[in-house]
Structures are given as C-alpha cells and as structure tokens.
Design an enzyme around this catalytic site. Structure first.
Site, PDB file in Angstrom:
ATOM      1  N   VAL A  86       4.496   2.156   5.426  1.00  0.00           N
ATOM      2  CA  VAL A  86       5.167   0.950   5.406  1.00  0.00           C
ATOM      3  C   VAL A  86       6.768   1.262   5.674  1.00  0.00           C
ATOM      4  O   VAL A  86       7.009   0.674   6.805  1.00  0.00           O
ATOM      5  CB  VAL A  86       5.818  -0.060   3.978  1.00  0.00           C
ATOM      6  CG1 VAL A  86       5.850  -0.790   3.792  1.00  0.00           C
ATOM      7  CG2 VAL A  86       4.027   0.778   3.272  1.00  0.00           C
TER       8      VAL A  86
ATOM      9  N   GLY B 222       0.881  -0.978  -0.123  1.00  0.00           N
ATOM     10  CA  GLY B 222       0.110  -0.101  -0.314  1.00  0.00           C
ATOM     11  C   GLY B 222       1.063   1.306  -0.047  1.00  0.00           C
ATOM     12  O   GLY B 222       2.505   1.384  -0.491  1.00  0.00           O
ATOM     13  N   CYS B 223       0.112   2.644   0.925  1.00  0.00           N
ATOM     14  CA  CYS B 223       0.982   3.474   0.552  1.00  0.00           C
ATOM     15  C   CYS B 223       1.992   3.747   1.168  1.00  0.00           C
ATOM     16  O   CYS B 223       2.158   2.848   2.497  1.00  0.00           O
ATOM     17  CB  CYS B 223       0.323   4.147   1.039  1.00  0.00           C
ATOM     18  SG  CYS B 223       0.772   6.636   1.075  1.00  0.00           S
ATOM     19  N   PHE B 224       3.255   4.081   0.653  1.00  0.00           N
ATOM     20  CA  PHE B 224       4.637   3.823   1.336  1.00  0.00           C
ATOM     21  C   PHE B 224       5.129   4.041   1.674  1.00  0.00           C
ATOM     22  O   PHE B 224       6.188   4.364   3.346  1.00  0.00           O
ATOM     23  CB  PHE B 224       5.782   3.726   0.244  1.00  0.00           C
ATOM     24  CG  PHE B 224       5.825   4.795  -0.885  1.00  0.00           C
ATOM     25  CD1 PHE B 224       5.788   5.967  -0.100  1.00  0.00           C
ATOM     26  CD2 PHE B 224       6.411   5.054  -1.875  1.00  0.00           C
ATOM     27  CE1 PHE B 224       5.561   7.114  -0.915  1.00  0.00           C
ATOM     28  CE2 PHE B 224       6.602   5.874  -2.937  1.00  0.00           C
ATOM     29  CZ  PHE B 224       5.787   6.838  -2.599  1.00  0.00           C
ATOM     30  N   TRP B 225       4.615   5.825   2.763  1.00  0.00           N
ATOM     31  CA  TRP B 225       4.258   6.348   4.264  1.00  0.00           C
ATOM     32  C   TRP B 225       4.434   5.583   5.515  1.00  0.00           C
ATOM     33  O   TRP B 225       5.548   5.563   5.980  1.00  0.00           O
ATOM     34  CB  TRP B 225       3.969   7.435   3.311  1.00  0.00           C
ATOM     35  CG  TRP B 225       3.466   8.649   3.379  1.00  0.00           C
ATOM     36  CD1 TRP B 225       4.679   8.748   2.012  1.00  0.00           C
ATOM     37  CD2 TRP B 225       2.401   9.677   2.252  1.00  0.00           C
ATOM     38  NE1 TRP B 225       4.739   9.862   0.678  1.00  0.00           N
ATOM     39  CE2 TRP B 225       2.957  10.201   1.580  1.00  0.00           C
ATOM     40  CE3 TRP B 225       1.163   9.682   3.654  1.00  0.00           C
ATOM     41  CZ2 TRP B 225       2.399  11.181   1.006  1.00  0.00           C
ATOM     42  CZ3 TRP B 225       0.225  10.466   2.584  1.00  0.00           C
ATOM     43  CH2 TRP B 225       1.106  11.389   1.679  1.00  0.00           C
TER      44      TRP B 225
END
Length: 227
Positions: free
Chosen positions: A33, A28-31
């Site tokens: 992760v 999903g959104c890499f922020w």
C-alpha cells in the site's frame, strides 16, 4: 523539514508545497500500500503505521484492535482527495471480511470534506457497492508509526538504492519525509509508469549507476508482468 539548502538532497525533495493535506488508508498489508501511494504524482510523503484501535503504542506483535495503514501527505493542487479515493477503491476489492482486523480495508477521514467525498463516491458507485461492503469508513485517530523494518519496504529490499538514500539523509526521519524515497519505493514494487520514471529520474538524487539499476529493475518488473 526544510532541505532546500542541502545540495545532496534530491531535487524532488527541495520543492515541497506549503499547503499539504493528509489522507489515511488501510487495504491489507501496508508494504504494498505504501509503495502504491508513493508512486502517485502529487503524493509528497508516505509512512506505514497502525491506527483504528484504542491500544496505546501498538507494535506489530501487540496491535490490539489497530489495523495496518498508510498515511500520506499530498499536494491538493496536483491531486485531490477524491482522486486518491478513486485509486484506493480501484486498487483492491474488499468483498469479504479480512481474516484479521489487522488487514482490514478502511478510509480514515481527517476532515468533514473527506467524509463527504467518501460518501459521495459510494453513492455514485452503487453498482460496485457490494465489492466494497467490508470497507470501513472511520474518523482518523492516533496514527502510530510502524517499526523501521516496515517503512519503505521495497526500497529496503534493494540494498544499493536504500544505501544511497541513507547516505543522503543519515537516518529514518529524512527518508520518511522524502518524496524521492517514496517514488523509488513505488517504482521498485512495480507501480508508476515508465514515462513517469523517465520524467522524474533526474530529480531523485541518485548517481548514474543507481539510476541505471532502478531503470533495469523497472524494466524487468514490467517485462515479467506484461501479457
């Protein structure tokens, strides 16, 4: 990158191991992760980027078939790829297709050993396989760094703490290589334990005032998320 002779660099960044391995995950959104993996002991550095497609030099607005992903370097003497894989699978559920390929769930293996570990993990968790049926397993390919505004996203949102790291490193290259920056980014997102923070806080290179701000933020997040 050798920072051992620079007295302004956090202690946590002066003792990087000589042997590192690389892992790449999309979930999903890499922020979030990047923050999640950055908080894990044994992870040395993290970076957000794009991979899994064929387009050359993708950007956030021209991704082609690439996915948002996080690539990390880790110390295999502290944490194994299999242990990281467990964290990956237990942190999210990919039980439905993503509404965009950009936000796919994927393991990008860098070595035959990582592929075997991924296959073994799936074989050992057949009862949960349905939850992960939309997780792709792909060989690692070109990884393109995301734009600066996407790196260490939570840390950038906390100006005083981000400015502290900017003063230490005078640019993005050092911040991207910094274990301390990865840890603080993770703590600000609510990952990592209070015990881990207490053990590491003196190693993060922060002033007493900045350490107090970080502890206050972590306490606030934990209070807000506690049952």
């Amino acid at each position: 990158m050798d920072h051992s002779a620079n007295s302004s660099i956090p202690t946590l960044d002066k003792a990087h191991p000589h042997v590192l391995e690389t892992a790449t995950f999309a979930m999903g959104c890499f922020w979030g992760v990047e923050a999640f993996f950055g908080s894990i002991e044994g992870v040395v550095r993290t970076r957000a980027g794009y991979t899994g497609g064929t387009k050359l030099n993708p950007t956030y607005h021209t991704l082609g078939e690439h996915m948002e992903a996080v690539q990390l370097d880790f110390d295999p003497s502290q944490i194994t790829f299999s242990q990281l894989l467990q964290r990956f699978y237990h942190q999210h559920i990919a039980a439905r297709p993503p509404y965009k390929r950009q936000y796919s769930s994927a393991v990008f293996y860098h070595t035959p050993a990582q592929l075997r570990a991924t296959q073994d993990f799936a074989a050992q968790h057949t009862q949960q396989a349905a939850d992960w049926r939309y997780t792709l397993v792909m060989p690692a390919s070109a990884f393109y760094l995301a734009e600066d505004r996407h790196q260490k996203y939570r840390l950038q949102r906390h100006k005083a703490l981000f400015d502290a790291f900017w003063q230490m490193y005078r640019g993005w290259e050092g911040i991207l290589h910094s274990t301390a920056a990865a840890r603080v980014n993770g703590y600000l997102a609510g990952y990592g334990s209070r015990e881990q923070l207490e053990k590491e806080i003196i190693l993060l290179g922060l002033s007493p005032e900045a350490r107090q701000m970080l502890c206050h933020h972590v306490a606030s997040v934990q209070k807000a998320t506690s049952p």
